[in-house]
Motif scaffolding. Structure first.
Motif, short mmCIF file in Angstrom:
data_model
loop_
_atom_site.label_atom_id
_atom_site.label_comp_id
_atom_site.label_asym_id
_atom_site.label_seq_id
_atom_site.Cartn_x
_atom_site.Cartn_y
_atom_site.Cartn_z
N TYR A 158 0.85 -1.19 0.00
CA TYR A 158 0.00 0.00 0.00
C TYR A 158 0.89 1.25 0.00
O TYR A 158 1.76 1.39 0.85
CB TYR A 158 -0.90 0.05 1.23
N PRO A 159 0.68 2.15 -0.93
CA PRO A 159 1.44 3.41 -0.89
C PRO A 159 1.06 4.21 0.35
O PRO A 159 0.07 3.92 1.02
CB PRO A 159 1.00 4.14 -2.17
N ASP A 160 1.82 5.25 0.61
CA ASP A 160 1.45 6.11 1.73
C ASP A 160 0.26 6.99 1.33
O ASP A 160 -0.26 6.90 0.21
CB ASP A 160 2.65 6.93 2.23
N ALA A 161 -0.17 7.86 2.24
CA ALA A 161 -1.43 8.59 2.05
C ALA A 161 -1.40 9.54 0.86
O ALA A 161 -2.46 9.77 0.24
CB ALA A 161 -1.77 9.36 3.32
N GLY A 162 -0.25 10.10 0.51
CA GLY A 162 -0.19 11.06 -0.60
C GLY A 162 -0.63 10.47 -1.92
O GLY A 162 -1.59 10.95 -2.54
N PRO A 163 0.05 9.42 -2.41
CA PRO A 163 -0.39 8.80 -3.66
C PRO A 163 -1.80 8.21 -3.57
O PRO A 163 -2.56 8.26 -4.54
CB PRO A 163 0.65 7.70 -3.89
N ARG A 164 -2.14 7.68 -2.40
CA ARG A 164 -3.49 7.11 -2.27
C ARG A 164 -4.57 8.19 -2.37
O ARG A 164 -5.64 7.95 -2.93
CB ARG A 164 -3.62 6.35 -0.95
N ALA A 362 -11.15 0.14 -5.33
CA ALA A 362 -10.23 1.26 -5.14
C ALA A 362 -8.78 0.87 -5.37
O ALA A 362 -7.89 1.72 -5.24
CB ALA A 362 -10.39 1.83 -3.74
N GLY A 363 -8.51 -0.39 -5.70
CA GLY A 363 -7.13 -0.82 -5.90
C GLY A 363 -6.33 -0.61 -4.62
O GLY A 363 -6.76 -1.00 -3.54
N ARG A 364 -5.16 0.03 -4.73
CA ARG A 364 -4.33 0.28 -3.56
C ARG A 364 -4.61 1.65 -2.92
O ARG A 364 -3.89 2.06 -2.01
CB ARG A 364 -2.85 0.18 -3.95
N ALA A 365 -5.67 2.31 -3.39
CA ALA A 365 -6.05 3.57 -2.75
C ALA A 365 -6.63 3.32 -1.37
O ALA A 365 -6.47 4.13 -0.45
CB ALA A 365 -7.05 4.32 -3.60
N ASP A 367 -8.51 -0.13 1.34
CA ASP A 367 -8.92 -1.52 1.47
C ASP A 367 -10.44 -1.64 1.38
O ASP A 367 -11.00 -2.72 1.60
CB ASP A 367 -8.41 -2.11 2.79
N HIS A 368 -11.15 -0.55 1.07
CA HIS A 368 -12.59 -0.56 0.82
C HIS A 368 -12.85 -0.15 -0.61
O HIS A 368 -12.11 0.70 -1.17
CB HIS A 368 -13.31 0.44 1.74
N ALA A 369 -13.90 -0.68 -1.20
CA ALA A 369 -14.38 -0.18 -2.48
C ALA A 369 -15.14 1.13 -2.24
O ALA A 369 -15.55 1.43 -1.12
CB ALA A 369 -15.30 -1.20 -3.14
N MET A 370 -15.31 1.91 -3.29
CA MET A 370 -16.19 3.09 -3.22
C MET A 370 -17.56 2.67 -3.72
O MET A 370 -17.70 2.18 -4.85
CB MET A 370 -15.65 4.24 -4.07
#
Length: 381
Positions: A158-164, A362-365, A367-370
């Motif tokens: 999982y990337p950090d919060a910025g890319p997510r 959401a991919g790696r954005a 762990d939940h879908a939108m």
């Protein structure tokens, strides 16, 4: 012109009786005409009023009317309108009285025309507020920054919060989301979102501190404006209360209004323990408050949230016949949930029609879908 009686010591021809009494008659006539104009309804004010021009002035789509006879008379000071003919000369007092009455009639007509224009604008605004308004609404648990930062519980993939956050904003824009309820929206993510997605407004932002920021509602500023906002103290893990947002938004184009609420009820986890008791209490508070809001004046209510329940929360929200799920299923007694369920939900009260429900990975954005859906505030609510 103001008349004065001549001094008794000045010799001269006595003034005509009409000229002497004219000011008195004008003073009596003006209040009488004003009284008649306000209490006699839309009929003519005086003998020179034109009923046809009074009724048709400013009618939508009508051509400009011809000038009133009184107004023509008022403009032609040098002709017959001033009371003087070829061989006759009217008494000066009588001319002044007729001129005052004509001016008053014109003022009353202008006042009535302004009233009709105002009534038309108010009617158009009220009609607009009954028209359907369509938009797209989402619930999105964006996975808190602390879960993927140093010491977080998510894998390094999982990337950090910025890319997510960039990915999350791209999902909102790509799916045309106009209103979204966020969960796990930590203060760092709030700051990233406001800097990168300026087309959205937020409540409560950071105004209620680092706990309540996690449950922000965001809306597209070009589509809605904030009318009113408050919070509910919802029991979270272990029963601790956290303020969660409820906002009244108004369409910028029609003035239609709807309440939006966003919640996150506690999960059962090794760290948080068993929170079924607090989830049940939270759901009861949420449903009771939002049902009451809707019952006050029929304003539609839309609810987003990560409720950490599937069939249980669906049946509780829909049991009273007020709320339905964007994902389908029954409404009212005899609960029949939709075939596929997330722990993330979008519910709407009567007065809201859903279409085009979708679950977008959401991919790696996160762990939940939108989860998102088209929503329409139906006509006449």
């Amino acid at each position: 012109m103001k008349h004065k009686d001549p001094s008794p010591s000045v010799p001269g021809r006595p003034r005509p009786r009409a000229q002497v009494w004219a000011p008195v008659l004008v003073l009596l006539l003006v209040p009488a005409v004003v009284w008649a104009s306000f209490f006699s309804g839309p009929g003519p004010v005086g003998p020179s009023a034109d009923p046809a021009s009074s009724e048709t002035a400013d009618a939508p789509g009508s051509a400009p009317s011809e000038p009133d006879a009184d107004e023509d008379a008022g403009r032609s000071d040098g002709g017959a309108g001033d009371g003087r003919g070829d061989g006759d000369q009217a008494e000066p007092g009588s001319a002044d009285g007729a001129s005052a009455e004509a001016a008053l009639n014109r003022s009353v007509k202008r006042f009535r025309a302004a009233q009709r224009r105002l009534a038309k604008r108010v009617s158009e605004q009220l009609e607009a507020r009954t028209q359907p308004v369509s938009f797209r609404v989402a619930s999105f648990n964006v996975l808190g920054d602390s879960h993927t930062g140093p010491g977080g519980n998510k894998p390094a993939s999982y990337p950090d919060a910025g890319p997510r956050m960039d990915m999350a904003i791209s999902m909102l824009r790509g799916n045309g989301i106009d209103v979204v309820g966020f969960q796990e929206f930590e203060s760092t993510q709030h700051n990233m979102f406001t800097a990168r997605a300026g087309e959205y407004s937020l409540y409560p932002g950071l105004s209620l501190g680092t706990k309540s920021v996690r449950f922000n509602i965001a809306w597209r500023s070009s589509m809605f404006r904030l009318v009113e906002a408050h919070t509910l103290p919802i029991p979270y893990a272990g029963g601790s209360r956290i303020e969660m947002p409820v906002v009244l938004l108004e369409s910028t184009t029609t003035g239609r209004r709807a309440w939006f609420a966003n919640f996150h009820n506690p999960a059962d986890t090794p760290n948080l323990g068993n929170n079924a008791r607090w989830r049940s209490m939270a759901a009861g508070m949420e449903i009771a408050h939002l049902t009451s809001l809707h019952a006050e004046d029929g304003t539609p209510v839309i609810v987003t949230g990560d409720f950490n329940e599937r069939a249980e929360i669906f049946c509780r929200f829909t049991a009273g016949g007020v709320f339905s799920s964007a994902s389908g299923g029954s409404t009212g007694a005899g609960c029949a949930p939709p075939a596929s369920m997330q722990v993330d939900w979008v519910f709407g009260s009567t007065g809201v029609a859903f279409d085009g429900y979708a679950v977008t990975d959401a991919g790696r954005a996160s762990d939940h879908a939108m989860v998102h859906s088209g929503a329409t505030l139906t006509e006449g609510q």
